[in-house]
Write an enzyme that holds these catalytic residues in place. Structure first.
Site, PDB file in Angstrom:
ATOM      1  N   LYS A 128      35.265  40.419  30.425  1.00  0.00           N
ATOM      2  CA  LYS A 128      36.091  39.857  30.912  1.00  0.00           C
ATOM      3  C   LYS A 128      35.337  38.838  32.296  1.00  0.00           C
ATOM      4  O   LYS A 128      34.821  39.610  33.159  1.00  0.00           O
ATOM      5  CB  LYS A 128      37.154  40.593  31.376  1.00  0.00           C
ATOM      6  CG  LYS A 128      38.789  39.228  31.880  1.00  0.00           C
ATOM      7  CD  LYS A 128      39.878  39.648  32.511  1.00  0.00           C
ATOM      8  CE  LYS A 128      40.755  39.339  32.523  1.00  0.00           C
ATOM      9  NZ  LYS A 128      42.263  39.847  32.782  1.00  0.00           N
ATOM     10  N   SER A 174      47.764  42.932  32.028  1.00  0.00           N
ATOM     11  CA  SER A 174      47.047  41.685  31.680  1.00  0.00           C
ATOM     12  C   SER A 174      46.064  42.020  30.135  1.00  0.00           C
ATOM     13  O   SER A 174      45.326  41.114  29.848  1.00  0.00           O
ATOM     14  CB  SER A 174      45.771  41.192  32.336  1.00  0.00           C
ATOM     15  OG  SER A 174      47.009  40.102  33.564  1.00  0.00           O
ATOM     16  N   SER A 176      46.727  37.953  31.450  1.00  0.00           N
ATOM     17  CA  SER A 176      45.321  36.961  31.491  1.00  0.00           C
ATOM     18  C   SER A 176      44.270  36.693  30.815  1.00  0.00           C
ATOM     19  O   SER A 176      43.797  36.176  30.548  1.00  0.00           O
ATOM     20  CB  SER A 176      44.709  36.990  33.252  1.00  0.00           C
ATOM     21  OG  SER A 176      44.219  38.654  32.749  1.00  0.00           O
TER      22      SER A 176
END
Lengths: 510, 507
Positions: free
Chosen positions: B81, B180, B156
């Site tokens: 990420k 997330s 997210s």
């Protein structure tokens, strides 16, 4: 507001301030700890390194970096708290103080807010007149220093008028302890002296604790002076100003005095004091307006979520208490008694920073008087001529040690050297010619022990100075001094002056 | 050989590599080819590091050929990420304000996957600074859900889940501040774990909310999640909040998949009203599977969970407002000079940069947080929220007195359409209602697919929560459920996802 129209730089006479007002002082001292690494990362803390060479992701506040508490700094903070007679928190946290400034990498300072590591202490301060004033300590807390901005292009070095600014982050993250007094009242005319004496006493204490090099001129110890006046007899504090970065003992005293006179002028003219920070000008001895500051300044403090609470066990605290040195004031009193110095002698020794050196020299076997004599004579003159370095530093640089003084004294007491020869030997030592014995050997310094040679010299001098000799015969014994001088000259200084005197008097009186 | 390397799990790839059936270069190249084919549509990556990934793969292949003993996951590629600092690779956090920033250091988690010899394929898309539940708040455009390109992949960490769901990587690292990792896993039909707070180092994770953030694995199988969890986890002296204890025995728990005699607590407040019928139905079936596997079901109540969302949206913005203060154009990242000012001050440059560099959602939360921490409001907002947090932890602690794990649907709905909630922050925030309590209490949670909702044919997620430091229970329960679901489906759920058109748009 009409009051702000008053010329804020006007002052009134000192006596007029004292006649109408009582000062209230609060002193905030920031001390950079002498730890090898920074507060929250492993970067070095050395002073004067190339800009931005002692930095890492943590102290540069790079995205993702996290702080880790320097345990040595916490121990230093606890020791400082204990030496200031504070309570030590059983559990406390760091907090973030949020505000934007380019020299602060994270735009928050990791500090402590309502949970300081140490609180509720005091420091007794000795004043010139021998009385003691107790300075109550509000708190001592841990925080990190900011970077250092250098404003370029202006005439003053301040941001005003500068074309650009450079930032050195070497200082960012250096451990700081902020020591805050309670409001100090009842000081009256002694306020400036108390302020100076407090900072000096604190400096000595921190030095004795060996937690900081406390060099005000390098900024490793910095003082902010909060001051307000209240009308005599009132117990309602007036509006205060905070004079920042007062960085010498003398300036602390002057700044308090100046602000008292300035506040006095405004208040006497019916004006009101603006709550603001003030800049101290060392050269002119005045303060000028900085930025307005109000209690509503909002730093949005909240507990630092990246750090776990600091919870020193009581065992740890007691173990640290056991490492505290004897308080400097107490130590001075003890040593003065042990050494038999007069108040004046002790003050000279203190002012010259010779206490430790004399202590070591006495420990090594010299008499206190001898140690004082040799460390404060010629060597002090030379150190001073070198730009005011301390005797200790001067000696250390040249490997001149307490053992040298002990040896020198031994040469006198054994009768090998007289006082003037000992001075010559000491000069040789200071010139780097070796130990006192080596110098004496090399320079041929040795009292002549042969009484025959001395008597011959005396006879020769009496014959050559018949008129003086007659005066002595007539009972003017003090005239013998001139003859002794001649004899010593005759003997090229290598005679015992006392013995010469004995022989002269025995020949001329009786 | 016939195995499609892009569809193989990390555990399978590990075996194939160990047996010499394939090479890391071959695996890595297959995945990069897949990215070339599909990521033009999916947009899971913000940055693909072809050369770097292949270089690591070649190195691992050479070391394996030389007989070196390697980590179990050596040579198995992974995506990271974009919120994790990666030395030499762009790290933007989905924000314009960090465009072009190349970190000079690696996050601890990245160091650990590098030490394990795992090629890093690239950095995955995310809502800006991890604020959002849809990736619509990424400054670089949204990621699309591989199940339906018109729908959100969750957020997210939509990029990390989508990259796994679209077979561009077997493994990805996500971060979870309020869901997330778990919510994107739920809506993409994949697996995601948020470990116990402090179980995985946060050093190098660009902080959203320091007291809530936790990195974890995004995978297609429970065992893969355990394998990656083990690599990522463990004490890190660089993170003061890191737990100084060994990683829980997650791999062993995943392999044993034993729930006999375990008490499964259904959280009354996290079922029923407000949960989509198909999501609820798959949840109920999953609970029955666990009963069939030998678990016992109890109902527990956590009344304080009702205040969780409110507390979360005070604590998170408060911490975020401070964490994001460092983005000021002084040292790195974007710098914008204000228009119409000749000699702007540092403050003016900061303001202009932050105005241009941050998106609306980030600004919204910075403003909320700044307000909540302000003097005079602190006690009412931040202070009260901390009290609620305590109550939620107490609720968990009581619930775990009667149940070994708690379960709920991961998200109230399946993936929604782009634009559905972008203008309604409250509706967006409510999507995290079931995941947020775990972050507030620091307990671990996992989401795994429970099937497809009848009404839209989209994946639904099943959430498991365990007491702090008992992460292995997630894997025991998750693995047991996964086995029974796979048997009932006759194969992986992702096998039912529509084929993505394999254009060569390039990523």
């Amino acid at each position: 507001m009409a009051s702000t129209q008053i010329d804020t730089e006007a002052t009134i006479a000192w006596d007029d301030v004292l006649a109408s007002f009582d000062p209230v002082m609060g002193l905030e001292v920031h001390v950079e700890l002498g730890t090898n690494t920074k507060m929250f990362c492993g970067c070095a803390t050395e002073f004067g390194a190339e800009p931005n060479t002692q930095v890492c992701p943590v102290c540069l506040g790079l995205p993702g970096a996290l702080p880790v508490v320097n345990e040595t700094a916490v121990e230093s903070a606890i020791r400082i708290g204990l030496a200031l007679n504070c309570e030590i928190a059983e559990w406390c946290r760091f907090a973030r103080k949020n505000y934007f400034y380019p020299d602060m990498p994270k735009n928050f300072q990791t500090s402590q807010y309502d949970e300081p590591i140490a609180f509720n202490g005091f420091l007794d301060v000795e004043l010139e007149d021998g009385t003691t004033y107790r300075v109550d300590i509000e708190r001592a807390h841990m925080e990190e220093d900011t970077g250092k901005s250098l404003h370029v292009g202006g005439s003053t070095g301040r941001i005003h008028g500068a074309t650009h600014s450079l930032v050195d982050y070497n200082r960012a993250g250096i451990p700081l302890i902020e020591i805050v007094t309670k409001p100090l009242t009842g000081a009256g005319e002694r306020a400036p002296e108390i302020a100076k004496a407090y900072v000096a006493t604190l400096r000595d204490l921190l030095k004795a604790l060996d937690v900081s090099d406390v060099k005000m001129e390098q900024g490793s110890m910095r003082c902010d002076v909060n001051l307000s006046l209240m009308p005599k007899g009132s117990d309602t504090f007036g509006t205060r100003t905070e004079t920042k970065n007062v960085n010498s003992l003398r300036s602390v005293e002057r700044a308090v005095r100046y602000e008292m006179c300035r506040h006095g002028a405004i208040l006497q003219a019916g004006g009101t004091i603006l709550q603001e920070t003030r800049h101290w000008h060392e050269d002119t001895g005045i303060t000028t307006s900085g930025r307005p500051k109000s209690d509503a300044d909002d730093y949005r403090y909240f507990p630092e979520p990246d750090l776990v609470p600091v919870a020193p066990s009581r065992e740890t605290v007691e173990a640290l208490r056991a490492t505290l040195p004897e308080p400097p004031a107490q130590r001075r009193k003890r040593l003065q008694g042990e050494w038999g110095f007069s108040d004046l002698e002790m003050r000279d020794v203190l002012n010259a920073g010779l206490v430790d050196l004399i202590g070591e020299t006495v420990e090594a076997g010299a008499t206190p008087a001898g140690a004082r004599k040799w460390w404060s004579g010629e060597i002090a003159r030379r150190a001073n001529a070198e730009g005011g370095v301390s005797v200790a530093d001067y000696a250390a640089e040249r490997s001149i040690t307490p053992a040298h003084v002990v040896e020198l004294e031994g040469l006198v007491t054994s009768g090998r050297l007289n006082d003037s020869m000992a001075r010559q030997a000491w000069e040789g030592v200071l010139d780097g010619e070796g130990t006192p014995t080596a110098v004496a050997d090399a320079r041929g310094l040795e009292l002549v022990q042969d009484d025959g040679a001395l008597e011959a010299a005396v006879d020769k001098v009496i014959e050559a100075n018949a008129d003086v000799a007659q005066k002595v015969r007539d009972g003017k014994v003090q005239a013998a001094g001139a003859l002794i001088g001649q004899v010593m000259k005759e003997m090229k200084g290598q005679a015992d002056a006392g013995k010469a005197r004995e022989i002269i008097l025995s020949k001329l009186t009786s | 050989m016939t195995t499609d390397l892009t569809r193989a799990s990390a555990a399978e790839l590990s075996d194939l590599l160990a047996q010499g059936e394939t090479s890391s270069v071959e695996v890595t190249q297959s995945l990069l080819n897949r990215t070339d084919a599909v990521d033009g549509d999916v947009h899971a990556y913000l940055h693909v590091d072809r050369e770097g990934a292949l270089a690591t793969a070649r190195d691992i292949d050479a070391r394996r050929a030389a007989g070196e003993e390697l980590h179990r996951l050596a040579g198995v590629p992974i995506a990271v990420k974009d919120v994790m600092a990666t030395k030499g690779l762009p790290t933007t956090c989905g924000s314009k304000i960090l465009e072009g920033w190349i970190p000079p250091y690696d996050a601890t988690v990245v160091t650990r996957i590098k030490q394990a010899g795992m090629p890093i394929l690239g950095k995955t898309n995310m809502d800006e600074f991890a604020m959002g539940s849809s990736t619509e708040h990424s400054a670089y455009g949204p990621t699309r859900n591989p199940w339906d390109l018109d729908r959100i992949p969750g957020g997210s960490g939509g990029g990390s889940s989508a990259v796994v769901a679209s077979f561009q990587a077997p493994l990805a690292i996500g971060t979870d501040t309020g869901g997330s990792i778990r919510q994107p896993a739920a809506v993409t039909g994949t697996v995601g774990t948020k470990p116990t707070y402090g179980g995985v180092s946060r050093y190098g994770l660009v902080a959203l909310a320091s007291s809530l953030d936790q990195a974890g694995p995004c995978t297609r199988t429970v065992l893969d999640a355990a394998l990656l969890h083990e690599v990522m986890g463990g004490h890190d002296p660089m993170d003061s909040t890191s737990i100084n204890a060994p990683v829980p025995a997650v791999v062993e728990a995943a392999r044993r998949a034993d729930v006999k005699g375990m008490k499964i607590g259904i959280v009354r407040e996290l079922t029923g009203d407000g949960f989509q019928a198909g999501v609820q139905a798959r949840f109920d079936e999953s609970v029955q599977h666990l009963v069939d596997a030998g678990a016992e079901v109890v109902e527990v109540s956590c009344p304080s969970f009702e205040a969780a969302l409110a507390a979360y949206y005070l604590i998170l913005p408060s911490e975020a407002s401070s964490n994001l203060a460092k983005f000021d154009a002084m040292r790195y990242g974007m710098r914008v000079l204000p228009e119409g000012i000749d000699d702007p001050s540092a403050e003016q440059v900061m303001a202009a940069t932050r105005d241009a560099g941050f998106g609306d959602e980030v600004k919204r939360r910075i403003i909320l947080g700044t307000y909540a921490l302000s003097s005079g409001y602190y006690d009412a907002y931040y202070g009260s929220a901390q009290k609620v947090r305590r109550l939620i932890a107490d609720d968990f602690s009581r619930a775990f007195d009667t149940a070994d794990v708690l379960v709920s649907p991961t998200a109230p709905t399946t993936a929604f359409r782009f634009g559905d909630k972008i203008d309604d922050p409250m509706a967006m925030y409510l999507n995290d209602i079931a995941t947020i309590p775990a972050n507030l209490a620091g307990v671990p949670g996992m989401s795994l697919p429970s099937g497809l909702a009848d009404e839209d044919g989209l994946p639904a997620g099943f959430q498991i929560l365990a007491p702090a430091a008992a992460d292995e229970r997630l894997y025991a329960v998750g693995s047991a459920l996964e086995q029974r679901l796979l048997a009932s489906w006759g194969g992986p759920l992702l096998g039912r996802a529509p084929e993505l058109s394999t254009t060569t748009k390039g990523a």
